[in-house]
Design a protein around this motif. Structure first.
Motif, PDB file in Angstrom:
ATOM      1  N   LYS A   1       0.637  -1.285   0.013  1.00 23.89           N
ATOM      2  CA  LYS A   1       0.020  -0.015   0.020  1.00 23.89           C
ATOM      3  C   LYS A   1       0.873   1.260   0.035  1.00 23.89           C
ATOM      4  O   LYS A   1       0.509   2.201  -0.650  1.00 23.89           O
ATOM      5  N   ILE A   2       2.003   1.402   0.775  1.00 24.96           N
ATOM      6  CA  ILE A   2       2.927   2.285   0.875  1.00 24.96           C
ATOM      7  C   ILE A   2       3.502   2.545  -0.615  1.00 24.96           C
ATOM      8  O   ILE A   2       3.650   3.599  -0.926  1.00 24.96           O
ATOM      9  N   ALA A   3       4.020   1.502  -1.025  1.00 21.37           N
ATOM     10  CA  ALA A   3       4.704   1.569  -2.223  1.00 21.37           C
ATOM     11  C   ALA A   3       3.769   2.220  -3.332  1.00 21.37           C
ATOM     12  O   ALA A   3       4.110   3.016  -4.247  1.00 21.37           O
ATOM     13  N   SER A   4       2.353   1.767  -3.532  1.00 21.88           N
ATOM     14  CA  SER A   4       1.447   2.192  -4.337  1.00 21.88           C
ATOM     15  C   SER A   4       1.202   3.765  -3.982  1.00 21.88           C
ATOM     16  O   SER A   4       1.152   4.517  -5.007  1.00 21.88           O
ATOM     17  N   PHE A   5       1.094   4.187  -2.714  1.00 22.73           N
ATOM     18  CA  PHE A   5       0.894   5.643  -2.511  1.00 22.73           C
ATOM     19  C   PHE A   5       2.214   6.319  -3.092  1.00 22.73           C
ATOM     20  O   PHE A   5       2.057   7.294  -3.728  1.00 22.73           O
ATOM     21  N   ILE A   6       3.411   5.851  -2.874  1.00 21.64           N
ATOM     22  CA  ILE A   6       4.593   6.647  -3.498  1.00 21.64           C
ATOM     23  C   ILE A   6       4.531   6.865  -4.905  1.00 21.64           C
ATOM     24  O   ILE A   6       4.762   7.840  -5.444  1.00 21.64           O
ATOM     25  N   LEU A   7       4.232   5.519  -5.824  1.00 24.31           N
ATOM     26  CA  LEU A   7       4.166   5.623  -6.972  1.00 24.31           C
ATOM     27  C   LEU A   7       2.957   6.661  -7.729  1.00 24.31           C
ATOM     28  O   LEU A   7       3.176   7.366  -8.673  1.00 24.31           O
ATOM     29  N   SER A   8       1.858   6.481  -7.110  1.00 30.01           N
ATOM     30  CA  SER A   8       1.053   7.629  -7.256  1.00 30.01           C
ATOM     31  C   SER A   8       1.349   8.905  -7.116  1.00 30.01           C
ATOM     32  O   SER A   8       1.023   9.849  -7.909  1.00 30.01           O
ATOM     33  N   ALA A   9       2.034   9.322  -6.028  1.00 25.72           N
ATOM     34  CA  ALA A   9       2.411  10.553  -5.609  1.00 25.72           C
ATOM     35  C   ALA A   9       3.414  11.050  -6.693  1.00 25.72           C
ATOM     36  O   ALA A   9       3.473  12.169  -7.003  1.00 25.72           O
ATOM     37  N   ALA A  10       4.379  10.233  -7.240  1.00 26.64           N
ATOM     38  CA  ALA A  10       5.285  10.521  -8.141  1.00 26.64           C
ATOM     39  C   ALA A  10       4.680  10.865  -9.288  1.00 26.64           C
ATOM     40  O   ALA A  10       5.066  11.900 -10.069  1.00 26.64           O
ATOM     41  N   ASP A  11       3.507  10.139  -9.948  1.00 25.89           N
ATOM     42  CA  ASP A  11       2.760  10.315 -10.907  1.00 25.89           C
ATOM     43  C   ASP A  11       2.197  11.777 -11.016  1.00 25.89           C
ATOM     44  O   ASP A  11       2.396  12.589 -11.888  1.00 25.89           O
ATOM     45  N   ASP A  12       1.591  12.102  -9.809  1.00 26.07           N
ATOM     46  CA  ASP A  12       0.959  13.414  -9.631  1.00 26.07           C
ATOM     47  C   ASP A  12       1.885  14.573  -9.467  1.00 26.07           C
ATOM     48  O   ASP A  12       1.594  15.508 -10.160  1.00 26.07           O
ATOM     49  N   MET A  13       3.052  14.230  -8.897  1.00 31.31           N
ATOM     50  CA  MET A  13       4.346  15.349  -8.848  1.00 31.31           C
ATOM     51  C   MET A  13       4.692  15.463 -10.277  1.00 31.31           C
ATOM     52  O   MET A  13       4.595  16.645 -10.761  1.00 31.31           O
ATOM     53  N   GLU A  14       4.920  14.514 -11.281  1.00 29.31           N
ATOM     54  CA  GLU A  14       5.410  14.788 -12.419  1.00 29.31           C
ATOM     55  C   GLU A  14       4.375  15.698 -13.411  1.00 29.31           C
ATOM     56  O   GLU A  14       4.381  16.319 -14.109  1.00 29.31           O
ATOM     57  N   ARG A  15       3.026  15.187 -13.108  1.00 28.94           N
ATOM     58  CA  ARG A  15       1.804  15.740 -14.041  1.00 28.94           C
ATOM     59  C   ARG A  15       1.675  17.363 -13.526  1.00 28.94           C
ATOM     60  O   ARG A  15       1.323  18.152 -14.427  1.00 28.94           O
ATOM     61  N   LYS A  16       1.639  17.534 -12.165  1.00 27.59           N
ATOM     62  CA  LYS A  16       1.156  18.760 -11.864  1.00 27.59           C
ATOM     63  C   LYS A  16       2.554  19.729 -11.512  1.00 27.59           C
ATOM     64  O   LYS A  16       2.518  20.838 -11.223  1.00 27.59           O
ATOM     65  N   ASN A  17       3.849  19.212 -11.535  1.00 24.16           N
ATOM     66  CA  ASN A  17       5.017  19.874 -11.206  1.00 24.16           C
ATOM     67  C   ASN A  17       4.965  20.514 -10.225  1.00 24.16           C
ATOM     68  O   ASN A  17       4.795  20.341  -8.898  1.00 24.16           O
ATOM     69  N   SER A  18       5.041  22.060 -10.139  1.00 24.79           N
ATOM     70  CA  SER A  18       5.358  22.879  -9.027  1.00 24.79           C
ATOM     71  C   SER A  18       4.028  23.330  -8.108  1.00 24.79           C
ATOM     72  O   SER A  18       4.154  23.599  -7.199  1.00 24.79           O
ATOM     73  N   ASN A  19       2.713  22.902  -9.056  1.00 20.26           N
ATOM     74  CA  ASN A  19       1.649  22.834  -8.230  1.00 20.26           C
ATOM     75  C   ASN A  19       1.316  21.902  -7.311  1.00 20.26           C
ATOM     76  O   ASN A  19       0.224  21.762  -6.789  1.00 20.26           O
ATOM     77  N   TRP A  20       2.289  20.768  -7.186  1.00 24.59           N
ATOM     78  CA  TRP A  20       1.797  19.714  -6.396  1.00 24.59           C
ATOM     79  C   TRP A  20       3.002  19.859  -5.049  1.00 24.59           C
ATOM     80  O   TRP A  20       4.190  19.786  -5.329  1.00 24.59           O
ATOM     81  N   GLU A  21       2.629  20.142  -3.982  1.00 19.34           N
ATOM     82  CA  GLU A  21       3.389  20.348  -2.999  1.00 19.34           C
ATOM     83  C   GLU A  21       3.793  18.838  -2.107  1.00 19.34           C
ATOM     84  O   GLU A  21       4.927  18.428  -1.966  1.00 19.34           O
TER      85      GLU A  21
END
Length: 81
Positions: free
Chosen positions: A35-55
């Protein structure tokens, strides 16, 4: 990458200052680790997609089964001052 944390104490929030950690240990089941690994992968995808708009994102917000666990937060380094 840097890792920050602090002890679970009775201090008021304004007196708690995170320290940079040299090591972390996760005492978790295989299911929790997945579950933690899935959370981290999802966060990385969001971070790349939203760039500096993702804190940042909290694991317990993404998966309610972690609500009683220590806070696990991922933070975008490009928004860190």
């Amino acid at each position: 990458m840097k890792i920050y944390g602090y002890k679970n104490t009775e201090l008021a929030p304004e007196h708690i200052v995170p320290d940079e950690l040299a090591e972390i240990t996760l005492l978790a089941s295989a299911q929790e680790l997945r579950k933690i690994a899935s959370f981290i992968l999802s966060a990385a995808d969001d971070m790349e997609r939203k760039n500096s708009n993702w804190e940042h994102r909290h694991l317990s917000d993404a998966d309610k089964s972690f609500e009683g666990s220590p806070h696990f937060i991922v933070y975008n380094p490009s928004t860190h001052n």
